[in-house]
Design an enzyme around this catalytic site. Structure first.
Site, PDB file in Angstrom:
ATOM      1  N   LYS A  16      -4.180   5.483  -1.822  1.00 40.71           N
ATOM      2  CA  LYS A  16      -4.623   6.589  -0.955  1.00 40.71           C
ATOM      3  C   LYS A  16      -4.115   7.941  -1.477  1.00 40.71           C
ATOM      4  O   LYS A  16      -4.873   8.893  -1.567  1.00 40.71           O
ATOM      5  CB  LYS A  16      -4.087   6.411   0.475  1.00 40.71           C
ATOM      6  N   ARG A  91      -3.387   5.764  12.587  1.00 37.12           N
ATOM      7  CA  ARG A  91      -3.008   4.391  12.267  1.00 37.12           C
ATOM      8  C   ARG A  91      -3.119   3.451  13.458  1.00 37.12           C
ATOM      9  O   ARG A  91      -2.820   2.281  13.332  1.00 37.12           O
ATOM     10  CB  ARG A  91      -1.577   4.373  11.764  1.00 37.12           C
ATOM     11  N   ARG A 125       6.059  -0.150  -7.337  1.00 39.30           N
ATOM     12  CA  ARG A 125       5.960   1.295  -7.120  1.00 39.30           C
ATOM     13  C   ARG A 125       7.342   1.958  -7.184  1.00 39.30           C
ATOM     14  O   ARG A 125       8.327   1.427  -6.692  1.00 39.30           O
ATOM     15  CB  ARG A 125       5.343   1.532  -5.731  1.00 39.30           C
ATOM     16  N   ARG A 158      10.964   3.105  -2.864  1.00 40.38           N
ATOM     17  CA  ARG A 158      10.929   3.525  -1.468  1.00 40.38           C
ATOM     18  C   ARG A 158      11.712   2.523  -0.636  1.00 40.38           C
ATOM     19  O   ARG A 158      11.643   1.328  -0.910  1.00 40.38           O
ATOM     20  CB  ARG A 158       9.478   3.542  -0.973  1.00 40.38           C
ATOM     21  N   ARG A 169       4.777  -4.003   7.464  1.00 40.25           N
ATOM     22  CA  ARG A 169       3.778  -2.931   7.331  1.00 40.25           C
ATOM     23  C   ARG A 169       2.366  -3.508   7.254  1.00 40.25           C
ATOM     24  O   ARG A 169       1.437  -2.951   7.828  1.00 40.25           O
ATOM     25  CB  ARG A 169       4.081  -2.089   6.086  1.00 40.25           C
TER      26      ARG A 169
END
Ligand code: AMP
Length: 218
Positions: A16, A91, A125, A158, A169
């Site tokens: 995104k 969300r 990531r 993260r 999540r």
């Protein structure tokens, strides 16, 4: 003047931020990433940061009141003469209703990625602790291991990119965010794009589907 207002949605690691960034840079849109605003607040030890830190680290959604306040304040800056692309919001159903009451939308981009691929991408990531630039050790690794190409900062994971938080999540996404897509689909706003090809190819497809000028890498 033509003002464009887009929402970009997709599971964790679907790209995104990358796609919103490419679109925003080219069309002069303001890129609003709610997760980035929260992370900035956590990093800078603000009051808001203290309120959201634990919830974020656990992979849970932050309370609607806090989120809506952040979105309202950000959009109230009115620095988006040519429009905005908002990433990570809405969300859940309540956030979608709040948003639809206040702003009209030109399109919703949904990046489609199977959950199996999500794990592979998210666990690879890394973020620059200095400037926040996003890396991926599989597809987009830095020139020097552990260092940001742009500012030389240290790359970190993260806090919520762990197996445990990711499972939470993903559950939040499927339970609460998927119904938002249904609301937008009913209004015929949604274009769904396969998030597996190379970023440039995905961007090209997004442009085509939204009737925007083609993407050129320059
Ligand atoms: P993201 O960078 O979009 O993955 O967001 C990171 C975290 O910030 C999420 O896991 C939530 O804890 C929080 N967050 C971001 N956007 C929202 C939102 N619209 N509603 C609730 N929590 C959010």
């Amino acid at each position: 003047m033509f003002v464009r207002k887009y929402v970009i949605m997709g599971v964790q690691g679907s790209g995104k931020g990358t796609q919103a960034g490419l679109l925003a840079a080219d069309l002069d849109l303001v890129h609003i990433a709610v997760g980035d605003i929260f992370r900035w607040n956590v990093q800078n030890h603000t009051k808001l940061g203290a309120q959201v830190r634990r919830t974020m680290a656990a992979g849970l959604l932050v309370s609607d009141d806090l989120v809506e306040g952040v979105v309202r304040d950000r959009l109230a800056q009115h620095d988006w003469n040519y429009g905005f692309i908002i990433d990570g919001f809405p969300r859940n159903q309540r956030q979608a209703e709040f948003f639809l009451e206040s702003y009209d939308i030109d399109g919703v981009i949904q990046l489609d990625l199977p959950d199996g691929e999500v794990h592979r991408r998210v666990l690879a990531r890394r973020l620059c602790s200095g400037c926040g630039m996003d890396y991926n050790l599989i597809a987009n690794s830095p020139h020097q291991p552990g260092r940001c190409d742009a500012c030389g900062g240290t790359l970190v994971r993260r806090e919520d990119d762990t197996e445990e938080a990711l499972a939470v999540r993903l559950r939040e996404y499927h339970e609460k965010t998927n119904p938002v897509l249904d609301i937008f689909r009913r209004k015929e706003y949604v274009v769904s794009v396969d998030a597996r090809p190379a970023p440039e190819q995905i961007q090209q497809e997004i442009r085509k589907r939204l009737d925007l000028p083609p993407y050129s890498q320059s």
